[in-house]
Design a protein around this motif. Structure first.
Motif, short mmCIF file in Angstrom:
data_model
loop_
_atom_site.label_atom_id
_atom_site.label_comp_id
_atom_site.label_asym_id
_atom_site.label_seq_id
_atom_site.Cartn_x
_atom_site.Cartn_y
_atom_site.Cartn_z
N LEU A 214 0.82 -1.21 0.00
CA LEU A 214 0.00 0.00 0.00
C LEU A 214 0.86 1.27 0.00
O LEU A 214 0.57 2.23 -0.73
N ALA A 218 1.17 4.10 -2.96
CA ALA A 218 0.99 5.53 -2.71
C ALA A 218 2.17 6.35 -3.24
O ALA A 218 1.98 7.43 -3.82
N SER A 226 -4.59 11.55 -6.33
CA SER A 226 -5.99 11.10 -6.30
C SER A 226 -6.38 10.65 -4.89
O SER A 226 -5.53 10.48 -4.00
N TRP A 227 -7.69 10.43 -4.70
CA TRP A 227 -8.17 9.90 -3.44
C TRP A 227 -7.63 8.49 -3.18
O TRP A 227 -7.38 8.11 -2.04
N ALA A 228 -7.45 7.72 -4.25
CA ALA A 228 -6.91 6.36 -4.09
C ALA A 228 -5.52 6.38 -3.48
O ALA A 228 -5.17 5.54 -2.65
N ALA A 230 -4.28 8.79 -1.50
CA ALA A 230 -4.41 9.18 -0.10
C ALA A 230 -4.89 8.02 0.77
O ALA A 230 -4.37 7.77 1.86
N LEU A 231 -5.91 7.32 0.28
CA LEU A 231 -6.44 6.18 1.03
C LEU A 231 -5.40 5.07 1.16
O LEU A 231 -5.29 4.43 2.22
N SER A 232 -4.61 4.84 0.11
CA SER A 232 -3.56 3.82 0.17
C SER A 232 -2.50 4.18 1.20
O SER A 232 -2.02 3.32 1.94
N VAL A 234 -2.90 6.08 3.89
CA VAL A 234 -3.48 5.91 5.23
C VAL A 234 -3.60 4.43 5.58
O VAL A 234 -3.25 4.01 6.70
N ALA A 235 -4.08 3.64 4.63
CA ALA A 235 -4.24 2.20 4.89
C ALA A 235 -2.89 1.53 5.09
O ALA A 235 -2.75 0.63 5.94
#
Length: 488
Positions: A214, A218, A226-228, A230-232, A234-235
């Motif tokens: 992850l 990122a 992208s949001w993907a 950012a989410l990656s 954080v995850a």
């Protein structure tokens, strides 16, 4: 008790099969970089896909290598080793037949799983099979022959890429596996550790691999904002925190955190992260620079990088002997500085470059730096823990080096502003290569400072590493629990 003698026919078969198995993984880690421009052009892949071609393999290998060793101890070292060889070969076949970049990246991740099974297994088989009087020499021969494989890798890879095509870089593993597996089943005795626990830290291994994957995603995709991404990020951070929690509270963790209670062990692993991040980034970008910017063939680029490995093979044992006399601090301080100087010299490599005047001096300085630091780095890792935990300490250090390399491959293009098509433009790639070398040099200088301020001379009764000759430029040597006793 193991009783196979090295000079016996069975001993020679055991050495052959373990060298073949470990060489498959070692060759693959060195030849793929040389093939990247051809892979990109043939599959229509962008720079991110080339980064994933390298990193998908490293993510699963780094995340699962400790678990792979534990599985061999519990279910049989030969069984897991053969499974790893066949798994690696099947994944290599899929790589060679991949119709697009997505399939290639998935197959590379599967290759890493096979590598995590066979890489620790090859050393474990030697230590579990040979008589105590021959074990150190057998490990030394295994390490030395593996180093020869590492030296041949870039040359062989370049020759295959320019001739039969990049797919044969992967397909070559299939006949090697078909030779290795039957020899192992016929000549290598099965062994296991009766003290091995029945539980395996599958959750810890999964969280480790997930965090690496992850966070790597990122970094590679960060240019899209992208949001993907950012989410990656954080995850990935959450998975890393969860991994630490599981390892701290689990009954049978694959990476017991109490090993880091040794300040020396922690410090040396931080140095490892610095130097192998720089090495991973350098060899990824240098193979591209020599082809994309300088305009050399894959064979010429692969051959050009040989001096670093040759110097490692010729001088690593002497470097280890020097560290035993002087202590590791001096070499762990000077080695990274030499490597940093070599990377600064690479700033001269560009269009119309001369190999003798520009490339060779940089690689000789870099190679001498690697020779200077790798042997004392390994010795310091082993000296920082109890002898009974030497295999664990070496495995953690090896995994840390791989993780550092994959982060560097993911981060350097982002930090230097490389676009998705940078490797298709000589000017764009050359503009980013110089800053990347300076970043690598800076990381090496940081590693030197950390070594100077934290590394101390080990106790005189510490066992010595068995792997005296080492040729891999991307990872430190693996060691086991059966180490050479100190000289009286």
């Amino acid at each position: 008790m193991p009783d196979v003698r090295l000079a016996s026919p069975q001993g020679k078969w055991i050495l052959l099969t373990t060298v073949l198995g470990s060489s498959m993984a070692l060759l693959d880690s060195t030849v793929v970089n040389v093939a990247l421009p051809h892979i990109g052009r043939d599959l229509g892949a962008d720079l991110a896909a080339l980064q994933w071609t390298v990193n998908a393999y490293m993510v699963t290998l780094a995340g699962l290598i400790l678990l792979g060793g534990a599985l061999g101890d519990r279910f049989g070292r030969r069984r897991i080793f053969v499974l790893g060889v066949l798994w690696f070969a099947a994944a290599s076949l899929l790589c060679g037949l991949a119709p697009n970049a997505g399939v290639l990246i998935a197959a590379r991740a599967l290759q890493g799983v096979g590598g995590a099974l066979l890489t620790p297994g090859s050393l474990a088989l030697i230590q579990a099979s040979f008589h105590a009087d021959d074990r150190g020499r057998a490990v030394g021969l295994w390490s030395g022959f593996g180093g020869v494989g590492a030296a041949v890798g870039p040359f062989l890879g370049g020759w295959l890429v320019d001739g039969a095509g990049w797919r044969w870089v992967f397909l070559l593993n299939v006949p090697l596996a078909l030779l290795c597996a039957p020899v192992a089943l016929r000549h290598v005795p099965e062994s296991s550790d009766q003290r091995a626990h029945t539980r395996f830290d599958v959750l810890g291994a999964t969280l480790c691999a997930a965090a690496l994957a992850l966070l790597t995603y990122a970094l590679i995709e960060a240019r899209t904002a992208s949001w993907a991404v950012a989410l990656s990020a954080v995850a990935g951070a959450a998975a890393a925190v969860a991994f630490v929690a599981v390892e701290r509270r689990g009954k049978d963790p694959m990476m017991p955190l109490d090993v880091f209670s040794s300040r020396q062990f922690t410090a040396v692993n931080i140095v490892t992260l610095c130097v192998y991040a720089a090495f991973g980034g350098f060899f990824f970008l240098a193979a591209l620079q020599l082809q994309v910017v300088v305009g050399w063939s894959a064979l010429a680029a692969g051959t050009a990088l040989l001096p670093t490995t040759v110097l490692m093979l010729l001088l690593s044992a002497r470097s280890g002997e020097l560290a035993e006399r002087l202590g590791p601090r001096l070499q762990l301080t000077a080695g990274p500085l030499l490597c940093a100087a070599g990377m600064v010299l690479m700033l001269r490599v560009g269009p119309d470059t001369s190999y003798l005047a520009d490339v060779l001096p940089a690689l000789l300085v870099l190679g001498l730096g690697m020779v200077t630091l790798v042997a004392p780095l390994t010795a310091s890792v082993l000296a920082a823990v109890d002898t009974a935990r030497a295999g664990l300490a070496s495995g953690i250090n090896n995994a840390a080096a791989r993780a550092a390399g994959l982060v560097a491959v993911a981060a350097l293009p982002l930090l230097t502003g490389m676009g998705e098509d940078a490797y298709r433009s000589a000017a764009a790639f050359d503009d980013a290569f110089g800053p990347a070398m300076l970043i690598c040099a800076g990381v090496l200088v940081a590693g030197s400072v950390i070594a100077f301020t934290t590394v101390r001379r080990p106790a005189p009764d510490c066992p010595r590493p068995d792997c005296r000759t080492h040729g891999s430029v991307l990872t430190p040597p693996l060691e086991g629990d059966h180490l050479t006793p100190p000289t009286p």
